[in-house]
Design a protein around this motif. Structure first.
Motif, short mmCIF file in Angstrom:
data_model
loop_
_atom_site.label_atom_id
_atom_site.label_comp_id
_atom_site.label_asym_id
_atom_site.label_seq_id
_atom_site.Cartn_x
_atom_site.Cartn_y
_atom_site.Cartn_z
N GLN A 1 -7.52 8.48 -9.11
CA GLN A 1 -7.46 9.74 -8.39
C GLN A 1 -6.46 9.74 -7.23
O GLN A 1 -5.70 10.68 -7.07
CB GLN A 1 -8.85 10.15 -7.88
N ILE A 2 -6.48 8.72 -6.42
CA ILE A 2 -5.59 8.70 -5.26
C ILE A 2 -4.13 8.67 -5.73
O ILE A 2 -3.28 9.36 -5.16
CB ILE A 2 -5.91 7.53 -4.31
N GLU A 3 -3.84 7.93 -6.78
CA GLU A 3 -2.48 7.94 -7.31
C GLU A 3 -2.09 9.34 -7.79
O GLU A 3 -0.97 9.79 -7.57
CB GLU A 3 -2.34 6.96 -8.47
N PHE B 1 0.84 -1.19 0.00
CA PHE B 1 0.00 0.00 0.00
C PHE B 1 0.88 1.24 0.00
O PHE B 1 1.82 1.33 0.78
CB PHE B 1 -0.91 0.02 1.23
N VAL B 2 0.58 2.18 -0.87
CA VAL B 2 1.21 3.49 -0.86
C VAL B 2 0.16 4.42 -0.26
O VAL B 2 -0.95 4.53 -0.80
CB VAL B 2 1.64 3.96 -2.26
N GLU B 3 0.50 5.07 0.86
CA GLU B 3 -0.50 5.79 1.64
C GLU B 3 -0.12 7.25 1.86
O GLU B 3 1.00 7.56 2.26
CB GLU B 3 -0.65 5.12 3.01
N LEU B 4 -1.09 8.11 1.63
CA LEU B 4 -1.01 9.52 2.04
C LEU B 4 -1.75 9.61 3.35
O LEU B 4 -2.93 9.28 3.43
CB LEU B 4 -1.73 10.41 1.03
N LYS B 5 -1.06 10.03 4.40
CA LYS B 5 -1.71 10.20 5.71
C LYS B 5 -1.69 11.67 6.05
O LYS B 5 -0.66 12.33 5.96
CB LYS B 5 -0.98 9.41 6.80
N LYS B 6 -2.85 12.16 6.44
CA LYS B 6 -2.98 13.55 6.84
C LYS B 6 -3.71 13.58 8.17
O LYS B 6 -4.63 12.80 8.40
CB LYS B 6 -3.77 14.33 5.79
#
Length: 158
Positions: A121-123, A84-89
């Motif tokens: 979109q997430i990519e 998983f490649v994750e953007l965490k905010k």
């Protein structure tokens, strides 16, 4: 059945426990929690940052808003294994996470070169994040064993 969730919004609470405290908590939740489909798993998380540590320095300062990019595998990563490649905010104590799943061998081309894998979109948000911060590289690798637990309804006799 494994869950394939790509968007999360949740409150996270983290506690540092001694071994005795941990064993006490496990004893108290016995019968109310059970291991999920991952059970006890080695988690491998690779965090990305700039050459001047911009993301981690910001995080340490505990701002109202912070963000990070990581790659996570459940079990040890391998070139053809999905990660998983994750953007965490995090904003106002709420964590927002958006992630995609790709083979590990596509990670560096995606993050460091902006090479699309066709993940929508997430990519695109991940590529934008990487371009915004510029020159992200692998900065820290964490490995640990984790048991993921889910709530189990107590039996009527409890």
């Amino acid at each position: 059945m494994k869950r394939d969730i790509s968007v999360f919004k949740r409150h996270e609470f983290k506690y540092k426990l001694t071994r005795d405290q941990y064993l006490s908590v496990i004893e108290k939740i016995n019968g109310y929690m059970h291991a999920d489909e991952y059970g006890e798993t080695t988690i491998q998380s690779l965090y990305f940052d700039t050459c001047n540590w911009r993301l981690i320095i910001n995080s340490i300062e505990k701002p109202e808003y912070k963000e990070k990019l990581r790659a996570r595998s459940y079990g040890l990563a391998a070139p053809d294994k999905k990660i998983f490649v994750e953007l965490k905010k995090k904003y106002d104590k709420i964590v927002y996470k958006r992630r995609i799943s790709i083979p590990e061998k596509q990670l560096i081309p995606l993050v460091c070169d902006g090479k699309s894998t066709g993940n929508g979109q997430i990519e695109k948000e991940i590529i934008y994040f990487c371009r915004y911060y510029g020159g992200l590289t692998p900065a820290m690798l964490l490995l640990y064993d984790r048991t993921c637990l889910l709530y189990t309804s107590p039996s009527p006799r409890d």
